[in-house]
Design a protein around this motif. Sequence first.
Motif, PDB file in Angstrom:
ATOM      1  N   VAL A 228      10.562  -3.919  -4.144  1.00 24.75           N
ATOM      2  CA  VAL A 228       9.336  -3.232  -4.537  1.00 24.75           C
ATOM      3  C   VAL A 228       9.253  -3.117  -6.060  1.00 24.75           C
ATOM      4  O   VAL A 228       8.207  -3.382  -6.664  1.00 24.75           O
ATOM      5  CB  VAL A 228       9.258  -1.843  -3.878  1.00 24.75           C
ATOM      6  N   VAL A 229      10.343  -2.724  -6.709  1.00 24.26           N
ATOM      7  CA  VAL A 229      10.353  -2.615  -8.170  1.00 24.26           C
ATOM      8  C   VAL A 229      10.049  -3.969  -8.802  1.00 24.26           C
ATOM      9  O   VAL A 229       9.239  -4.075  -9.739  1.00 24.26           O
ATOM     10  CB  VAL A 229      11.710  -2.072  -8.657  1.00 24.26           C
ATOM     11  N   TYR A 230      10.660  -5.013  -8.289  1.00 24.58           N
ATOM     12  CA  TYR A 230      10.437  -6.346  -8.851  1.00 24.58           C
ATOM     13  C   TYR A 230       8.992  -6.790  -8.645  1.00 24.58           C
ATOM     14  O   TYR A 230       8.355  -7.296  -9.576  1.00 24.58           O
ATOM     15  CB  TYR A 230      11.394  -7.349  -8.199  1.00 24.58           C
ATOM     16  N   ARG A 231       8.449  -6.609  -7.446  1.00 29.35           N
ATOM     17  CA  ARG A 231       7.088  -7.064  -7.178  1.00 29.35           C
ATOM     18  C   ARG A 231       6.063  -6.291  -8.004  1.00 29.35           C
ATOM     19  O   ARG A 231       5.068  -6.857  -8.471  1.00 29.35           O
ATOM     20  CB  ARG A 231       6.770  -6.916  -5.692  1.00 29.35           C
ATOM     21  N   ILE A 232       6.277  -4.994  -8.200  1.00 32.33           N
ATOM     22  CA  ILE A 232       5.338  -4.215  -9.010  1.00 32.33           C
ATOM     23  C   ILE A 232       5.411  -4.648 -10.472  1.00 32.33           C
ATOM     24  O   ILE A 232       4.381  -4.766 -11.149  1.00 32.33           O
ATOM     25  CB  ILE A 232       5.621  -2.711  -8.845  1.00 32.33           C
ATOM     26  N   ALA A 233       6.616  -4.902 -10.969  1.00 32.04           N
ATOM     27  CA  ALA A 233       6.739  -5.425 -12.330  1.00 32.04           C
ATOM     28  C   ALA A 233       6.076  -6.796 -12.434  1.00 32.04           C
ATOM     29  O   ALA A 233       5.388  -7.103 -13.420  1.00 32.04           O
ATOM     30  CB  ALA A 233       8.211  -5.505 -12.720  1.00 32.04           C
ATOM     31  N   ARG A 281      -3.936  -2.242  -5.293  1.00 30.80           N
ATOM     32  CA  ARG A 281      -3.783  -1.577  -3.993  1.00 30.80           C
ATOM     33  C   ARG A 281      -2.523  -2.068  -3.289  1.00 30.80           C
ATOM     34  O   ARG A 281      -1.856  -1.300  -2.583  1.00 30.80           O
ATOM     35  CB  ARG A 281      -5.019  -1.830  -3.135  1.00 30.80           C
ATOM     36  N   GLY A 282      -2.190  -3.337  -3.477  1.00 26.71           N
ATOM     37  CA  GLY A 282      -0.930  -3.833  -2.924  1.00 26.71           C
ATOM     38  C   GLY A 282       0.273  -3.151  -3.557  1.00 26.71           C
ATOM     39  O   GLY A 282       1.266  -2.858  -2.874  1.00 26.71           O
ATOM     40  N   MET A 283       0.195  -2.870  -4.859  1.00 35.26           N
ATOM     41  CA  MET A 283       1.269  -2.139  -5.529  1.00 35.26           C
ATOM     42  C   MET A 283       1.413  -0.738  -4.945  1.00 35.26           C
ATOM     43  O   MET A 283       2.529  -0.255  -4.732  1.00 35.26           O
ATOM     44  CB  MET A 283       0.976  -2.066  -7.031  1.00 35.26           C
ATOM     45  N   ARG A 284       0.292  -0.081  -4.685  1.00 37.32           N
ATOM     46  CA  ARG A 284       0.351   1.265  -4.110  1.00 37.32           C
ATOM     47  C   ARG A 284       0.957   1.231  -2.709  1.00 37.32           C
ATOM     48  O   ARG A 284       1.750   2.116  -2.339  1.00 37.32           O
ATOM     49  CB  ARG A 284      -1.053   1.871  -4.061  1.00 37.32           C
ATOM     50  N   GLU A 285       0.591   0.240  -1.920  1.00 34.70           N
ATOM     51  CA  GLU A 285       1.151   0.141  -0.576  1.00 34.70           C
ATOM     52  C   GLU A 285       2.658  -0.098  -0.623  1.00 34.70           C
ATOM     53  O   GLU A 285       3.417   0.483   0.156  1.00 34.70           O
ATOM     54  CB  GLU A 285       0.455  -0.982   0.193  1.00 34.70           C
ATOM     55  N   ARG A 286       3.100  -0.945  -1.529  1.00 39.14           N
ATOM     56  CA  ARG A 286       4.545  -1.187  -1.650  1.00 39.14           C
ATOM     57  C   ARG A 286       5.272   0.084  -2.067  1.00 39.14           C
ATOM     58  O   ARG A 286       6.373   0.373  -1.573  1.00 39.14           O
ATOM     59  CB  ARG A 286       4.800  -2.301  -2.673  1.00 39.14           C
TER      60      ARG A 286
END
Length: 317
Positions: A228-233, A281-286
């Motif tokens: 999750v941290v990697y995908r949001i970054a 919104r995908g970041m919020r869901e993750r």
Amino acid sequence: MSLFWRLFLLNAAVLVAGTGLLLLGPATVSTPVLATEALILLVGLGVMLVANAILLWIGLAPLQRLTRAMTTIDLLRPGSRPVVTGHGGIAELIKTFNTMLDRLKAERATSSARALSAQEAERHRIAQELHDEVGQTLTAVLLELKRVSDQAPAPLAAALHQVQETIRDSLDEIRRIARRLRPGVLEELGLLSALKALITEIPPHTGLAARCHLTNDLPELSEAAELVVYRIAQESLTNTVRHARATRFDLTLQRVPTGIDLRIRDNGQGLGRAPEGAGIRGMRERALLIGAELTLGPSPDGGTEVRLHVPARDESR
């Protein structure tokens, strides 16, 4: 007691009290009505209306708060729930609404986890096919072109060399896309190395100067939290490159007493009033999947700041 009977009894109490005052009080009604009597009746009616309005406002105030909560609630932005106040049907209604929110949140988390898991599996499959199929085919084409160019006349060899360079650039781009789809460095070397590698993959033509500040003594994170941290970054960097028109990008990952904080800043044009897209919104869901808190807002430099707080793992579980 139901809401209907509460309102009925409140109104009845006001009317009964007013009638009793007229019957038992010193005032009488004459025919024709005298000015003083009319004034007394009007004052009494006004008092009854005001008292009725105040009582109804007090009784229905929890419903007004519930209405505001229902119009502003967003499952992707968890906040405070409506306080269970009031009596009878009102308190039960608010309690039922909060229970419904808990159920919707759990169901959304489950469905989002399945969707994101399927998405990661599909990314893994596509990256594997790009690497094994397309990458190997282009590599074979490069080797064949090299063999042909070695035997070709000089003018044709120069043209074949240009074709080789084009195919080599395409092969590098395919490998870069495959790495973004499936961060192998995250699985092999960990989160810190993956974030450093992510920064180095910024295309030079963007003119974006990136800095990475990472703390080595991070608490232990689960595989899901690291992803999750990697995908949001990754999504933040993609948004900066595509939309922000920024020249500086700062990524900070540090340990805090309650977990870890990821902070990403740029000096671009900011979020503005544009609606949130699928990426945000995908970041919020993750973030919700791992119980993290994600906030987006203006950066001190005038751009955008993304903050992700990941709570520490509960070792007692």
